[in-house]
Design a protein around this motif. Structure first.
Motif, PDB file in Angstrom:
ATOM      1  N   GLY A  31       8.510   4.777 -33.711  1.00 56.70           N
ATOM      2  CA  GLY A  31       7.122   3.645 -34.170  1.00 56.70           C
ATOM      3  C   GLY A  31       6.771   4.261 -34.918  1.00 56.70           C
ATOM      4  N   ALA A  32       5.900   3.088 -35.848  1.00 55.68           N
ATOM      5  CA  ALA A  32       4.636   4.225 -36.403  1.00 55.68           C
ATOM      6  C   ALA A  32       3.918   5.092 -36.285  1.00 55.68           C
ATOM      7  N   PRO A  33       3.458   6.070 -36.616  1.00 53.47           N
ATOM      8  CA  PRO A  33       2.646   7.115 -36.114  1.00 53.47           C
ATOM      9  C   PRO A  33       1.027   7.019 -36.753  1.00 53.47           C
ATOM     10  N   GLY A  34       0.373   6.916 -36.024  1.00 50.24           N
ATOM     11  CA  GLY A  34      -1.183   6.697 -36.255  1.00 50.24           C
ATOM     12  C   GLY A  34      -2.065   7.710 -35.461  1.00 50.24           C
ATOM     13  N   HIS A  35      -3.258   7.564 -35.897  1.00 52.65           N
ATOM     14  CA  HIS A  35      -4.342   8.436 -35.480  1.00 52.65           C
ATOM     15  C   HIS A  35      -4.451   8.039 -34.441  1.00 52.65           C
ATOM     16  N   GLY A  36      -5.000   8.885 -33.407  1.00 56.27           N
ATOM     17  CA  GLY A  36      -5.430   8.512 -31.903  1.00 56.27           C
ATOM     18  C   GLY A  36      -6.125   7.547 -31.585  1.00 56.27           C
ATOM     19  N   ALA A  37      -6.583   7.495 -32.809  1.00 55.99           N
ATOM     20  CA  ALA A  37      -8.202   6.124 -32.314  1.00 55.99           C
ATOM     21  C   ALA A  37      -8.001   4.808 -32.619  1.00 55.99           C
ATOM     22  N   LYS A  38      -6.436   5.035 -33.115  1.00 52.60           N
ATOM     23  CA  LYS A  38      -6.212   3.459 -33.554  1.00 52.60           C
ATOM     24  C   LYS A  38      -5.586   2.552 -32.631  1.00 52.60           C
TER      25      LYS A  38
ATOM     26  N   GLY B 243       3.724  -1.123 -31.117  1.00 54.56           N
ATOM     27  CA  GLY B 243       4.710  -1.440 -31.920  1.00 54.56           C
ATOM     28  C   GLY B 243       4.700   0.776 -31.585  1.00 54.56           C
ATOM     29  N   SER B 244       4.006   1.231 -31.133  1.00 55.12           N
ATOM     30  CA  SER B 244       3.503   3.170 -31.190  1.00 55.12           C
ATOM     31  C   SER B 244       4.556   3.437 -30.523  1.00 55.12           C
ATOM     32  N   ALA B 245       5.865   4.441 -30.670  1.00 54.95           N
ATOM     33  CA  ALA B 245       6.657   4.669 -29.902  1.00 54.95           C
ATOM     34  C   ALA B 245       6.565   4.733 -28.154  1.00 54.95           C
ATOM     35  N   MET B 246       5.629   5.386 -28.331  1.00 55.51           N
ATOM     36  CA  MET B 246       4.443   5.608 -26.975  1.00 55.51           C
ATOM     37  C   MET B 246       5.006   4.169 -25.883  1.00 55.51           C
ATOM     38  N   GLU B 247       4.196   2.963 -26.868  1.00 51.66           N
ATOM     39  CA  GLU B 247       3.827   1.788 -26.257  1.00 51.66           C
ATOM     40  C   GLU B 247       4.964   1.529 -25.853  1.00 51.66           C
TER      41      GLU B 247
ATOM     42  N   THR C  56      -1.856  25.791 -29.660  1.00 53.58           N
ATOM     43  CA  THR C  56      -2.728  25.563 -27.942  1.00 53.58           C
ATOM     44  C   THR C  56      -1.726  24.354 -26.930  1.00 53.58           C
ATOM     45  N   GLY C  57      -0.753  23.732 -27.329  1.00 49.61           N
ATOM     46  CA  GLY C  57      -0.562  22.213 -26.529  1.00 49.61           C
ATOM     47  C   GLY C  57       0.261  21.108 -27.418  1.00 49.61           C
ATOM     48  N   PHE C  58      -0.597  20.303 -27.029  1.00 52.56           N
ATOM     49  CA  PHE C  58      -0.238  19.035 -28.083  1.00 52.56           C
ATOM     50  C   PHE C  58      -1.744  18.360 -28.922  1.00 52.56           C
ATOM     51  N   VAL C  59      -0.934  18.257 -30.311  1.00 52.54           N
ATOM     52  CA  VAL C  59      -2.110  17.223 -31.092  1.00 52.54           C
ATOM     53  C   VAL C  59      -2.882  16.288 -30.424  1.00 52.54           C
ATOM     54  N   MET C  60      -3.871  16.241 -30.432  1.00 57.50           N
ATOM     55  CA  MET C  60      -4.469  14.958 -28.851  1.00 57.50           C
ATOM     56  C   MET C  60      -5.010  14.205 -29.965  1.00 57.50           C
ATOM     57  N   ASN C  61      -4.823  13.955 -31.492  1.00 58.35           N
ATOM     58  CA  ASN C  61      -5.661  13.240 -32.491  1.00 58.35           C
ATOM     59  C   ASN C  61      -4.436  12.311 -32.953  1.00 58.35           C
TER      60      ASN C  61
END
Ligand SMILES: [Zn+2]
Length: 449
Positions: free
Chosen positions: A227-234, A238-242, A288-293
């Protein structure tokens, strides 16, 4: 005349009944005999055949010495170096008839000794008669019970009509490919003309033994979403996670519906499709783990699906393609493993467990004659080596005579009670008698040709 013959007739009837009783139930074990039988079982249990480095050589040497003490022919097959498969033979009077194969695996799963009351390879006999060891249920018990049953049958002067083979195979616990898998497709196996196979089942906490006529087929599925990547706030579609979450929701509903059938008692565990999420892979790593935004552009899930052999595989495949991994949501899927629900003749890979199958009738009656009870035949929820034989269209039953026993296969503190073990030997005596004496009219006419 009647008055003279009546007592003799009655006496005769009594003796016939007594002989029949002896022949079917199996004589009780004399205390000395029972001790020797149990110590031979303990000796087998003490051989550490746990993965990842099972001592197959020691197990093979031990079994060979038993074969020799029982005057059974033996050969060691090594389809893969370092993984011996021991094949024993008790020739029947009618070698042209299809034979009987008694299969068992020699390997066991690892144990964590610190979580056991008795060391897992000590085969400690507790005062309550429980023998504690890795493999006491899965399935060194069965392998030794076959041998002990043969020992008693031989002592009784029994001679089989059909030839009996015993295969002691490696690697069942890691998939069986290098053991029973290679064996089943070998020329050696073809020459055995196997008519029926007995392999492992499960312990039963109830007084009835469990028997299995098929098993679920593992489908290991990996689903990928993009899916399209995007800012964590947006918020966007169609995101990959969704896309992955929608699939997981759909799977979860399917899983719950299948599980409800088990919970409400409509179906047994082996009769439903099980779906379990085994991994989730996504995210953008940071020190430190994962990018959060950041919403990632890729996500992946892994599923362990188990399919009963009487399921319509096409319908399930459609569900995967249309609901769990639809290309319309930018998803793809592939199977890491996909065992067919069909045998090589395109029939569901199950063994009939009704009167249409004479081996089933013989098994049921033989167990009854030996004072054992069977519960309703089941589909094995996981995999065993029996599948390699069912794939060839050969009838195979999964049966380990352990009633009144908690299911501790692969668990800590696996044990089997010695009386249950001894009783199981008499059950096998009865089954081996029945199977090896079976006269099938088709076989007879074929044998004469
Ligand atoms: Zn097993």
């Amino acid at each position: 005349m009647a008055s003279t013959f009546a007592p003799i007739f009655l006496l005769l009837l009594f003796f016939t009944a007594a002989v029949a009783e002896h022949a079917t139930k199996g004589a009780a074990f004399a205390p000395d005999e029972a001790d020797a039988v149990i110590s031979r079982f303990q000796e087998y249990l003490r051989i550490d055949t746990a993965h990842p480095s099972p001592d197959y050589a020691a197990a093979a040497a031990f079994l060979r010495s038993h074969a020799e003490s029982l005057s059974l022919q033996h050969q060691t097959l090594e389809f893969v170096a370092g993984k011996p498969l021991l094949l024993l033979k008790w020739p029947g009077r009618r070698p042209s008839l299809p034979s009987i194969l008694l299969n068992s695996h020699t390997d066991v799963v690892p144990a964590e000794p610190h979580k056991w009351v008795h060391p897992p390879f000590s085969a400690a006999l507790a005062p309550d008669g429980n023998i504690h060891a890795r493999g006491s249920q899965d399935m060194k018990c069965v392998g030794m019970q076959y041998l002990e049953a043969i020992r008693r049958l031989k002592a009784d002067g029994f001679v089989p009509d059909r030839t009996i083979y015993l295969s002691f195979v490696p690697d069942e616990e890691i998939g069986g490919t290098d053991g029973a898998g290679e064996f089943a497709v070998s020329d050696t196996f073809k020459q055995l003309k196997v008519g029926v196979v007995l392999d492992e089942g499960l312990a039963s906490p109830k007084p009835e033994y469990r028997v299995f006529y098929g098993e679920r087929c593992p489908w290991w599925l990996m689903i990928k979403a993009q899916g399209a990547p995007g800012h964590g706030a947006k918020l966007y579609d169609g995101s990959a996670m969704e896309n992955v979450m929608k699939s997981v929701e759909s799977m979860r509903r399917f899983r719950a519906a299948q599980f409800d059938l088990v919970k409400t008692g409509v179906k047994a565990e082996g009769e439903v499709v099980s779906v379990n999420l085994v991994y989730l892979k996504a995210g953008t790593p940071s020190p430190t783990g994962f990018v959060m935004n950041l919403q990632p552009s890729e996500a992946e899930v892994g599923l362990d699906i188990r399919v009963p052999p009487n399921t319509d595989p096409k319908a399930l495949e459609r569900r995967i393609a249309e609901e769990w991994a639809p290309s319309s949501r930018n998803m793809t899927y592939e199977f890491k493993q996909k065992v067919s629900v069909f045998d090589m003749f395109g029939r569901p890979a199950i063994t009939s467990a009704d009167s249409s199958n004479p081996w089933w009738t013989l098994l049921e009656e033989a167990i009854k004659k030996a004072n054992g009870k069977l519960s309703k035949p089941e589909i094995f929820p996981a995999s065993t080596d029996a599948r390699f034989f069912r794939e060839l269209g050969i009838p195979a039953f999964g049966f380990s005579p352990m009633a009144n026993t908690p299911i501790l296969l692969h668990d800590h503190n696996e044990f089997l009670n010695k009386d249950e073990y001894l009783k199981g030997i008499t059950i096998y005596e009865s089954i081996i008698r029945a199977f090896s004496s079976y006269k099938d009219s088709d076989d007879e006419s074929r044998a004469e040709l």
